[in-house]
Design a protein around this motif. Structure first.
Motif, PDB file in Angstrom:
ATOM      1  N   ALA A   1       0.868  -1.180   0.000  1.00  0.00           N
ATOM      2  CA  ALA A   1       0.000   0.000   0.000  1.00  0.00           C
ATOM      3  C   ALA A   1       0.899   1.222   0.000  1.00  0.00           C
ATOM      4  O   ALA A   1       1.895   1.277   0.720  1.00  0.00           O
ATOM      5  N   ASN A   2       0.563   2.199  -0.828  1.00  0.00           N
ATOM      6  CA  ASN A   2       1.407   3.375  -1.004  1.00  0.00           C
ATOM      7  C   ASN A   2       0.589   4.643  -0.868  1.00  0.00           C
ATOM      8  O   ASN A   2      -0.564   4.713  -1.310  1.00  0.00           O
ATOM      9  N   ASN A   3       1.204   5.639  -0.251  1.00  0.00           N
ATOM     10  CA  ASN A   3       0.541   6.921  -0.041  1.00  0.00           C
ATOM     11  C   ASN A   3       1.321   8.009  -0.761  1.00  0.00           C
ATOM     12  O   ASN A   3       2.518   8.161  -0.564  1.00  0.00           O
ATOM     13  N   ARG A   4       0.633   8.756  -1.616  1.00  0.00           N
ATOM     14  CA  ARG A   4       1.255   9.899  -2.272  1.00  0.00           C
ATOM     15  C   ARG A   4       0.249  11.029  -2.299  1.00  0.00           C
ATOM     16  O   ARG A   4      -0.824  10.908  -2.854  1.00  0.00           O
ATOM     17  N   LYS A   5       0.598  12.149  -1.640  1.00  0.00           N
ATOM     18  CA  LYS A   5      -0.255  13.338  -1.607  1.00  0.00           C
ATOM     19  C   LYS A   5      -1.649  12.996  -1.107  1.00  0.00           C
ATOM     20  O   LYS A   5      -2.654  13.485  -1.610  1.00  0.00           O
ATOM     21  N   GLY A   6      -1.725  12.140  -0.101  1.00  0.00           N
ATOM     22  CA  GLY A   6      -3.009  11.831   0.497  1.00  0.00           C
ATOM     23  C   GLY A   6      -3.841  10.842  -0.278  1.00  0.00           C
ATOM     24  O   GLY A   6      -5.003  10.620   0.057  1.00  0.00           O
ATOM     25  N   LYS A   7      -3.280  10.229  -1.312  1.00  0.00           N
ATOM     26  CA  LYS A   7      -4.001   9.214  -2.066  1.00  0.00           C
ATOM     27  C   LYS A   7      -3.339   7.860  -1.834  1.00  0.00           C
ATOM     28  O   LYS A   7      -2.120   7.743  -1.863  1.00  0.00           O
ATOM     29  N   LEU A   8      -4.154   6.854  -1.613  1.00  0.00           N
ATOM     30  CA  LEU A   8      -3.640   5.517  -1.409  1.00  0.00           C
ATOM     31  C   LEU A   8      -3.685   4.740  -2.718  1.00  0.00           C
ATOM     32  O   LEU A   8      -4.713   4.697  -3.389  1.00  0.00           O
ATOM     33  N   ILE A   9      -2.557   4.138  -3.063  1.00  0.00           N
ATOM     34  CA  ILE A   9      -2.430   3.343  -4.276  1.00  0.00           C
ATOM     35  C   ILE A   9      -1.978   1.959  -3.861  1.00  0.00           C
ATOM     36  O   ILE A   9      -1.051   1.810  -3.068  1.00  0.00           O
ATOM     37  N   PHE A  10      -2.646   0.936  -4.396  1.00  0.00           N
ATOM     38  CA  PHE A  10      -2.390  -0.423  -3.963  1.00  0.00           C
ATOM     39  C   PHE A  10      -1.827  -1.277  -5.095  1.00  0.00           C
ATOM     40  O   PHE A  10      -2.253  -1.167  -6.239  1.00  0.00           O
TER      41      PHE A  10
END
Length: 348
Positions: free
Chosen positions: A72-81
């Motif tokens: 799970a990844n967080n960039r600029k408040g968005k979670l990308i899986f």
């Protein structure tokens, strides 16, 4: 714009007591593989169907193979899986009045963020072909596969909603009760991206694949990115980050001689040189180019006071495809990287 460490709030972390990722600006990653293995084993290991009408009973007896990874990844408040799993399970079933159960295998080869739930393959085989086994197999195809997909849907939902809790930190001076669920987004990597089509390149009617030369040109360009050099280098070499900006499954071995293939194999080549945070050299070709024809791409990365500059030099581009190749770099590499990771936002 302020220099790094001299006032730019995106790079200052000391204002939090725990000194961590203010305003969720930086790319952060959380390994979900161990959690995913436990969750998938718990869900599928307890799988059982009892059909009251027909009296059929089917259950999973063993998770024989569970290979893959997840994050799970967080960039600029968005979670990308990211998740990719290959699962093989053993099952047994029995019809009313039968003394000996039939057995078989359930295979799930493509559980990944690239596929919608309905597109996930669930194949069912039997060990012995007899009347009972065939009836159970048909039952599993008509009923069991959808039940299994429902369980896989539970895994995906809990990965996004339960495992990722705490990854998005409250912003400075913002309401800690802000609903972050709206920012928990699907990666969208199942949306297939195809780069602009390129026709077979010929010179005076002679195809290079037949052993004749083709007119080639050199492309040079320069792009500014609002990030540090190491972040841009990782965006171009880390499988998770390349997957994010290409929005498709990738193959990448970031080492000298290592292969890469992006955009469903439309772009491929080998790494020739890797100098961390400074330089990437690779052979590079489009699938539609004449067979065996590769260009050479060199990316020079230079960190400035308040941004990073990437200078690209590409030699051996078929002359007829110069404009299309330039456009593809701009659209599918640089603009996508900036949009995905926030590397294109400059403060005045």
């Amino acid at each position: 714009m302020a220099k790094w460490g001299e006032g730019d709030p995106r790079w200052i972390v000391e204002e939090r007591p725990d000194a961590t990722n203010v305003n969720n600006w930086h790319w952060t990653e959380k390994n979900a593989t161990p959690w995913s293995k436990d969750k998938l084993r718990a869900l599928l290991g307890g799988f059982e169907i009892n059909d009251d009408g027909s009296g059929i009973r089917v259950s999973v007896t063993e998770i024989e193979k569970l290979e893959g990874e997840s994050s799970a990844n967080n960039r600029k408040g968005k979670l990308i899986f990211f998740y990719e799993w290959n699962i093989v399970a053993k099952w047994k079933g029995q019809l009313p009045g039968q003394e000996t159960p039939s057995t078989g295998t359930i295979t799930i080869p493509n559980l990944s963020e690239e596929n919608d739930l309905d597109d996930i393959d669930v194949s069912v085989t039997v060990e012995e072909n007899d009347a009972q086994a065939e009836q159970l197999k048909q039952f599993m195809y008509s009923v069991g596969r959808e039940k299994i997909r429902e369980l896989l849907g539970v895994y995906i939902r809990e990965l996004r909603e339960e495992f990722s809790k705490g990854m998005i930190l409250p912003k400075k001076d913002s309401d800690a009760k802000e609903d972050v669920a709206s920012k928990n987004i699907k990666s969208g990597f199942n949306r297939k991206i195809t780069i602009d089509p390129v026709v077979n390149c010929q010179t005076s009617g002679r195809d290079v694949s037949a052993g004749h030369k083709v007119d080639v040109v050199t492309i040079t360009s320069s792009e500014n990115f609002q990030c540090e050099a190491h972040a841009l280098y990782e965006a171009l070499t880390r499988v998770e980050m390349v997957t994010a900006f290409t929005r498709a499954h990738v193959k990448i071995q970031p080492e000298k001689g290592g292969d890469f293939a992006f955009f469903g194999g439309n772009v491929s080549g080998k790494f020739q040189e890797l100098v961390p945070n400074k330089r990437i050299k690779q052979t590079w070709r489009l699938k539609q180019w004449p067979e065996g024809h590769f260009s050479v791409v060199v990316m020079e990365i230079e960190e400035k006071e308040d941004h990073t500059v990437l200078t690209l030099t590409q030699t051996g581009v078929p002359a007829a495809e110069e404009e299309a190749t330039r456009n593809n770099w701009k659209r599918y590499y640089w603009d996508s990287i900036k949009q995905t990771f926030g590397f294109g936002s400059f403060l005045g």
